[in-house]
Motif scaffolding. Structure first.
Motif, PDB file in Angstrom:
ATOM      1  N   VAL A 199       3.728   0.354  -5.214  1.00  0.00           N
ATOM      2  CA  VAL A 199       4.896  -0.472  -5.536  1.00  0.00           C
ATOM      3  C   VAL A 199       4.816  -0.924  -6.989  1.00  0.00           C
ATOM      4  O   VAL A 199       5.794  -0.829  -7.738  1.00  0.00           O
ATOM      5  CB  VAL A 199       4.994  -1.686  -4.579  1.00  0.00           C
ATOM      6  CG1 VAL A 199       6.005  -2.700  -5.089  1.00  0.00           C
ATOM      7  CG2 VAL A 199       5.348  -1.231  -3.175  1.00  0.00           C
ATOM      8  N   GLU A 200       3.644  -1.410  -7.389  1.00  0.00           N
ATOM      9  CA  GLU A 200       3.474  -1.852  -8.770  1.00  0.00           C
ATOM     10  C   GLU A 200       3.686  -0.703  -9.753  1.00  0.00           C
ATOM     11  O   GLU A 200       4.319  -0.887 -10.804  1.00  0.00           O
ATOM     12  CB  GLU A 200       2.086  -2.455  -8.966  1.00  0.00           C
ATOM     13  CG  GLU A 200       1.894  -3.775  -8.258  1.00  0.00           C
ATOM     14  CD  GLU A 200       0.473  -4.295  -8.377  1.00  0.00           C
ATOM     15  OE1 GLU A 200      -0.279  -3.826  -9.248  1.00  0.00           O
ATOM     16  OE2 GLU A 200       0.110  -5.192  -7.589  1.00  0.00           O
ATOM     17  N   GLN A 242      -3.067  -0.924   2.802  1.00  0.00           N
ATOM     18  CA  GLN A 242      -2.208  -1.969   2.234  1.00  0.00           C
ATOM     19  C   GLN A 242      -2.358  -2.047   0.718  1.00  0.00           C
ATOM     20  O   GLN A 242      -1.373  -2.170  -0.005  1.00  0.00           O
ATOM     21  CB  GLN A 242      -2.518  -3.331   2.867  1.00  0.00           C
ATOM     22  CG  GLN A 242      -1.635  -4.449   2.369  1.00  0.00           C
ATOM     23  CD  GLN A 242      -0.166  -4.256   2.714  1.00  0.00           C
ATOM     24  OE1 GLN A 242       0.165  -3.646   3.719  1.00  0.00           O
ATOM     25  NE2 GLN A 242       0.718  -4.753   1.870  1.00  0.00           N
ATOM     26  N   ARG A 294      -0.582   0.879  -0.855  1.00  0.00           N
ATOM     27  CA  ARG A 294       0.876   0.693  -0.858  1.00  0.00           C
ATOM     28  C   ARG A 294       1.293  -0.295  -1.948  1.00  0.00           C
ATOM     29  O   ARG A 294       2.263  -0.066  -2.664  1.00  0.00           O
ATOM     30  CB  ARG A 294       1.357   0.214   0.514  1.00  0.00           C
ATOM     31  CG  ARG A 294       1.420   1.321   1.551  1.00  0.00           C
ATOM     32  CD  ARG A 294       2.165   0.880   2.803  1.00  0.00           C
ATOM     33  NE  ARG A 294       1.444  -0.120   3.569  1.00  0.00           N
ATOM     34  CZ  ARG A 294       0.484   0.133   4.447  1.00  0.00           C
ATOM     35  NH1 ARG A 294       0.109   1.370   4.677  1.00  0.00           N
ATOM     36  NH2 ARG A 294      -0.112  -0.845   5.105  1.00  0.00           N
ATOM     37  N   GLN A 295       0.553  -1.391  -2.079  1.00  0.00           N
ATOM     38  CA  GLN A 295       0.887  -2.388  -3.099  1.00  0.00           C
ATOM     39  C   GLN A 295       0.748  -1.790  -4.493  1.00  0.00           C
ATOM     40  O   GLN A 295       1.582  -2.034  -5.363  1.00  0.00           O
ATOM     41  CB  GLN A 295      -0.003  -3.623  -2.956  1.00  0.00           C
ATOM     42  CG  GLN A 295       0.314  -4.705  -3.954  1.00  0.00           C
ATOM     43  CD  GLN A 295       1.751  -5.213  -3.867  1.00  0.00           C
ATOM     44  OE1 GLN A 295       2.316  -5.307  -2.774  1.00  0.00           O
ATOM     45  NE2 GLN A 295       2.343  -5.524  -4.991  1.00  0.00           N
ATOM     46  N   GLN A 296      -0.305  -0.996  -4.693  1.00  0.00           N
ATOM     47  CA  GLN A 296      -0.495  -0.369  -5.995  1.00  0.00           C
ATOM     48  C   GLN A 296       0.640   0.591  -6.306  1.00  0.00           C
ATOM     49  O   GLN A 296       1.123   0.659  -7.432  1.00  0.00           O
ATOM     50  CB  GLN A 296      -1.840   0.369  -6.033  1.00  0.00           C
ATOM     51  CG  GLN A 296      -2.186   0.914  -7.398  1.00  0.00           C
ATOM     52  CD  GLN A 296      -2.407  -0.177  -8.417  1.00  0.00           C
ATOM     53  OE1 GLN A 296      -3.185  -1.088  -8.182  1.00  0.00           O
ATOM     54  NE2 GLN A 296      -1.712  -0.107  -9.541  1.00  0.00           N
TER      55      GLN A 296
END
Length: 59
Positions: free
Chosen positions: A22-23, A15, A18-20
């Protein structure tokens, strides 16, 4: 942007990774949009210079 340790990246079923991502993609998209904006401003200045040149009779 927060620097992640490798164990942090794989924690939580990826998770955080994935967030990194997206950023990172959002930052890349913003940089590209900024570049396009600068290109548009340069093109506007060049068009004005061309218009002035052409009004003066060109070469």
């Amino acid at each position: 942007m927060k620097k992640l340790h490798t164990t942090d990246i794989v924690a939580g079923d990826g998770q955080i990774m994935r967030q990194q991502m997206v950023e990172n993609f959002e930052a890349i998209e913003q940089a590209i949009n900024d570049i396009y904006g600068k290109i548009d401003k340069i093109n506007e200045k060049l068009k004005k210079q061309d218009d002035i040149y052409n009004v003066g009779g060109g070469m």
